[in-house]
Design an enzyme around this catalytic site. Structure first.
Site, PDB file in Angstrom:
ATOM      1  N   LYS A   1     -42.717 -12.916 -98.330  1.00  0.00           N
ATOM      2  CA  LYS A   1     -41.518 -13.502 -98.961  1.00  0.00           C
ATOM      3  C   LYS A   1     -41.372 -12.921-100.357  1.00  0.00           C
ATOM      4  CE  LYS A   1     -39.500 -18.099 -99.893  1.00  0.00           C
ATOM      5  NZ  LYS A   1     -39.717 -19.563 -99.783  1.00  0.00           N
TER       6      LYS A   1
ATOM      7  N   SER B   1     -36.340 -22.124 -97.213  1.00  0.00           N
ATOM      8  CA  SER B   1     -35.895 -20.941 -97.928  1.00  0.00           C
ATOM      9  C   SER B   1     -36.608 -19.651 -97.489  1.00  0.00           C
ATOM     10  CB  SER B   1     -36.127 -21.136 -99.424  1.00  0.00           C
ATOM     11  OG  SER B   1     -37.526 -21.211 -99.710  1.00  0.00           O
TER      12      SER B   1
ATOM     13  N   SER C   1     -39.797 -25.364 -96.964  1.00  0.00           N
ATOM     14  CA  SER C   1     -39.291 -23.994 -96.789  1.00  0.00           C
ATOM     15  C   SER C   1     -40.130 -23.083 -95.903  1.00  0.00           C
ATOM     16  CB  SER C   1     -39.108 -23.330 -98.161  1.00  0.00           C
ATOM     17  OG  SER C   1     -38.043 -23.917 -98.840  1.00  0.00           O
TER      18      SER C   1
END
Lengths: 64, 456
Positions: free
Chosen positions: B79, B154, B178
């Site tokens: 990420k 997210s 997330s």
């Protein structure tokens, strides 16, 4: 979370300026107002503990 | 053989038996990502040359009979709010476009030590809060099960990339769900470990006391292997490893079912409720005892988490919001500006409430070993349906456990009538990831949801 009175837009924008947010107040006042209204709603919903002398959650205390 | 659907554990076995090599796998995954990612947008950057070079080196070591670690030659994705030395950590934001990391995050160092190879940096919601959004430097990731839908967030690119078969595992972060939201939307396993189990050093913060780092994988066993590596253990070796815990079945486990979250506090979509009931049946069939348990109302957890998230997020972003507010997407701006209207007293009251809620969850764990909890209340909606995105985003039971810090595992437990994944959560006591993984693995072995893949 004592204050639950809805406030007018101008006072909310003035509060944002006091927080140093002049640029965003000038460029995107609607975004500032949306954020302020979200907090007003949250204030109206949130219930503090009965005992306001209770110590904060010490996050690291989860390590036993 | 479809190399792209193999798990990390299967890759490891294939390397050792020399059925295929890390270079074979890396070439296959890069070809797949080059072909499919232009419509899915999981990656912000694919590090083709570096990944191939490392895969070649891993292959040569295997030929010499040397394995550098249990994840030797296993590809993964990162990420893009996690520092990788020499690369931009964009946080999917114009604000960070010039931020070049000086060091690897600790979690990347651990994965390198285990032999894993990064294929690249993955899309996210801006700063892990603003998305899905179309006013950012990179497009939003889409759901491989149906690209009209969003992949959760997210850690949107992390979920999309693993579900699409670009990588067997990805690192995500979880401040209000997330990791577990993309796991839910993309039919994956997502683990939010106990707060502070995995280092956050080198990970751009959203809200310090709520942020967790965790793995997204296609199986529980891979999650256990990945977790072992992320905390510096040797995956699959020794009785103390997380990987060892997945072999013990569910017989004798005491499962607490938090039914009121999705039946009373919020009303889940009937398909979600039905999948949860079926999951209860599976656990009973496996020899577990399942009883209904009661926690404080979900809204109390969620409201408390929001006050803390808004306050801590404002602390991180206040300077940039004052100096360059229009470099954020509108959704981030609106969410992060909330903190300007909260007081120090609000934050203290929320932290007091937090302590009370942690005690309430701990109390329930005196009578049960794990909790079975709804994940998303609804199947994931279409990405450009802003009304549905806003309506459904808060309809979840994930943020509660960022607030309390308990370990939470998301795993698939069904498909909706439209063929989109459904998901549940298994919660455990602090630091008891092993029991959580054990319960998850037992469920997974009794069902076949983890074997379903999107048609791409």
């Amino acid at each position: 979370m004592a204050n639950t009175d809805p406030r007018d837009d101008q006072s909310l924008l003035a509060q944002a300026r006091l927080a140093g947010l002049d640029k965003v107040v000038d460029a995107a006042p609607e975004d500032v107002l949306v954020a302020a209204r979200v907090v007003e709603t949250l204030r109206a919903q949130f219930k503090p503990c009965e005992d306001l002398t209770r110590e904060l959650s010490p996050v690291m205390s989860v390590k036993e | 053989m479809d190399l792209h659907w193999l798990t990390a554990v299967e890759l490891n076995a294939g390397y050792i038996s020399k059925k295929f090599s890390p270079l074979d796998v890396m070439k296959s995954l890069i070809e797949r990502a080059d072909r499919l990612d232009p419509t899915i947008h999981a990656f912000i950057q694919i590090d083709r040359d570096a990944a191939l070079e490392q895969a070649r080196a891993a292959e040569q070591l295997i030929m010499k009979g040397q394995i550098s670690g249990a994840l030797h030659g296993v590809p993964y994705g990162v990420k893009d709010l996690i520092d990788m030395a020499g690369q931009v950590t964009s946080c999917h934001s114009k604000v960070m476009s010039n931020h070049v990391a000086k060091h690897d995050a600790v979690v990347l160092r651990q994965l390198k030590a285990a032999g894993a190879i990064s294929l690249g940096k993955l899309a996210l919601h801006e700063f892990a809060i603003g998305g899905p959004a179309f006013d950012l430097p990179f497009p939003p990731a889409r759901n491989p099960w149906n690209i009209k839908h969003h992949p959760g967030g997210s850690s949107s690119g992390s979920g999309a990339a693993v579900a699409a078969g670009f990588i067997p595992m990805a690192i995500g972060t979880d401040t209000g769900g997330s990791v577990r939201n993309p796991a839910s939307a993309c039919g994956l396993v997502g683990l939010k470990p106990t707060y502070d189990l995995i280092s956050r050093q080198g990970v751009y913060p959203l809200a310090f006391s709520l942020d967790h780092v965790g793995p997204l994988t296609r199986t529980v066993k891979d999650a256990a292997w990945f977790l072992d590596a992320m905390v510096g253990k040797v995956p699959g070796q020794g009785p103390d490893s997380y990987a060892a815990s997945v072999e013990h079945g569910a017989k004798g486990l005491r499962v607490g079912f938090v039914r009121h979250f999705h039946e009373n506090d919020m009303q889940a979509d009937p398909q979600v409720s039905a999948a949860l009931e079926e999951s209860v049946r599976v656990f009973r069939e496996l020899g577990a005892t399942v009883v209904d348990v009661t926690l404080p109302p979900l809204s109390l957890f969620n409201d408390t988490q929001k006050v803390i998230l808004m306050s801590e997020g404002w602390a991180v972003h206040s300077r940039s919001l004052k100096e360059r507010p229009m470099d954020y997407c509108q959704m981030s701006r609106r969410k992060l500006l909330t903190g300007a209207f909260l007081s120090a007293g609000d934050y203290v009251h929320a932290m007091q409430r937090r302590g009370e809620l942690i005690e309430a969850v701990n109390q329930v764990f005196q009578d049960v070993d794990v909790l079975l909890v709804v994940n998303s209340m609804d199947p994931v909606c279409e990405i450009d349906d802003q009304v549905q995105v806003v309506r459904t985003y808060g309809r979840q039971a994930r943020a509660a456990f960022n607030l309390t810090g308990h370990p939470a595992l998301a795993l698939p437990n069904g498909l909706s009538s439209k063929g989109l994944p459904l998901s549940m959560q298994i919660l455990g006591r602090f630091w008891d990831e092993k029991t959580v993984l054990r319960a998850g693995a037992a469920f997974e072995q009794a069902t076949d949801w983890h074997q379903r893949h999107p048609s791409l």
